[in-house]
Design a protein around this motif. Sequence first.
Motif, PDB file in Angstrom:
ATOM      1  N   LYS A 211       0.816  -1.219   0.000  1.00 16.95           N
ATOM      2  CA  LYS A 211       0.000   0.000   0.000  1.00 16.95           C
ATOM      3  C   LYS A 211       0.850   1.271   0.000  1.00 16.95           C
ATOM      4  O   LYS A 211       0.530   2.239  -0.710  1.00 16.95           O
ATOM      5  N   THR A 212       1.950   1.299   0.762  1.00 22.57           N
ATOM      6  CA  THR A 212       2.827   2.473   0.767  1.00 22.57           C
ATOM      7  C   THR A 212       3.731   2.473  -0.465  1.00 22.57           C
ATOM      8  O   THR A 212       3.921   3.515  -1.105  1.00 22.57           O
TER       9      THR A 212
ATOM     10  N   LEU B 257       6.391  13.075   1.812  1.00 21.44           N
ATOM     11  CA  LEU B 257       6.174  11.809   2.493  1.00 21.44           C
ATOM     12  C   LEU B 257       6.278  12.034   3.990  1.00 21.44           C
ATOM     13  O   LEU B 257       7.232  12.651   4.465  1.00 21.44           O
TER      14      LEU B 257
ATOM     15  N   ARG C  37       5.260  10.575   8.204  1.00 24.27           N
ATOM     16  CA  ARG C  37       4.866   9.549   9.170  1.00 24.27           C
ATOM     17  C   ARG C  37       4.774  10.188  10.545  1.00 24.27           C
ATOM     18  O   ARG C  37       5.476  11.163  10.806  1.00 24.27           O
TER      19      ARG C  37
ATOM     20  N   LEU D  83      10.190   4.984   3.907  1.00 20.63           N
ATOM     21  CA  LEU D  83       9.830   5.880   2.812  1.00 20.63           C
ATOM     22  C   LEU D  83      11.054   6.178   1.943  1.00 20.63           C
ATOM     23  O   LEU D  83      10.959   6.234   0.710  1.00 20.63           O
TER      24      LEU D  83
ATOM     25  N   ILE E  50       1.836  11.775   1.031  1.00 27.42           N
ATOM     26  CA  ILE E  50       1.561  10.449   1.575  1.00 27.42           C
ATOM     27  C   ILE E  50       1.773  10.476   3.085  1.00 27.42           C
ATOM     28  O   ILE E  50       2.820  10.910   3.564  1.00 27.42           O
TER      29      ILE E  50
ATOM     30  N   ASP F 115       2.045   7.821   6.014  1.00 25.31           N
ATOM     31  CA  ASP F 115       2.221   6.398   6.283  1.00 25.31           C
ATOM     32  C   ASP F 115       2.033   6.125   7.769  1.00 25.31           C
ATOM     33  O   ASP F 115       2.202   7.012   8.600  1.00 25.31           O
ATOM     34  N   GLU F 116       1.689   4.880   8.113  1.00 26.57           N
ATOM     35  CA  GLU F 116       1.488   4.472   9.522  1.00 26.57           C
ATOM     36  C   GLU F 116       0.462   5.377  10.205  1.00 26.57           C
ATOM     37  O   GLU F 116       0.617   5.766  11.376  1.00 26.57           O
TER      38      GLU F 116
ATOM     39  N   THR G  88      -2.064   5.747   4.486  1.00 23.66           N
ATOM     40  CA  THR G  88      -1.939   4.300   4.628  1.00 23.66           C
ATOM     41  C   THR G  88      -1.801   3.924   6.100  1.00 23.66           C
ATOM     42  O   THR G  88      -1.250   4.681   6.904  1.00 23.66           O
TER      43      THR G  88
END
Length: 345
Positions: A157-158, A179, A181, A208, A249, A251-252, A277
């Motif tokens: 997904k990432t 990017l 997180r 990433l 994006i 993430d986590e 994600t």
Amino acid sequence: MSGDMNAPVKTGHEDGRVELSFADNRLLPLLFGEHEQYLARVEKQLAVKLVTRGNILTIAGNSQGRDAAQAVFSALWERLRAGLSVGPAEVDAAVRMAISADLPSAGQGLAQFADPNGAIRTKRKVIAPRSATQARYLEALNENELVFGLGPAGTGKTYLAVAQAVSLLLQGKVDRIILSRPAVEAGERLGFLPGDMKDKVDPYLRPLYDALHDMMPADQVAKRMETGVIEVAPLAFMRGRTLAHAFVILDEAQNTTPMQMKMFLTRMGDGSRMVVTGDVTQIDLPSGTKSGLKEALSILRGVEGVGFVEFSDQDVVRHPLVGRIVRAYDAAQRAQTAANAEERR
């Protein structure tokens, strides 16, 4: 697969066997693998019997297995004809999509898997879906301004989101990639870590960086990071910004608080796309702290322009053992939940 004279030619027999004949003998060693190892791999996963004779592949088994095997080798053949690689991972991916219960997505995924024009192109590789859910995910990334990719580790997904971001940047459809997180699970408390801010956050952002370097040469990644075209930063750095013409994006995201998630989502500016994600079964927030991802999912479903794609352990595209590990943990968790419920009775 089409009216193409170079596509495999299928011949059926009264006993149920199917024969596929291939026009270019030079590609057969790549299609079948060294010592026909790919045939053995497909036989094991689809419970079919595969026999080669010259340029003919005979498939025996039940109708479901025969159809799946035919789809697998047709897709792999098209990949080879298009100049794309075929290895054990590609064989497993084709099998995964061929046996998917979600037939429309499986068919679409196999078409994208075999056709380089339907894949994501970056500087270093051509990336095609390796499961039916990944095919839906790529479609969602193309059609929506905000996409939530949900599911266990190893489902891509990432990775696919980063690939899409790099592809759009190279095409000039976005001006930059951002990017992000949550830097640490418990509220981004970085002060106890040694070094400057970059030293503190880099370990949390390493996945990433790894994905970026898989898409672009290292010197180009470094150059774009120096100029700010690519930015990798902890979530806290998003506060107060408006992100226009960017592919962003997060993430986590299961480890964001509701306030952090709202802050992130409201950073979207003109011409931007966002991907969030996460895995709601792997929340590391302190006990009693609500997950911003969980809240966002309940609030935003049905909102126009927002796509949701949910992966499962069946979509794990890392080593096959990873999928089995994920399923084992899921089974253990279900058993524990059932035991807890029984104790409360």
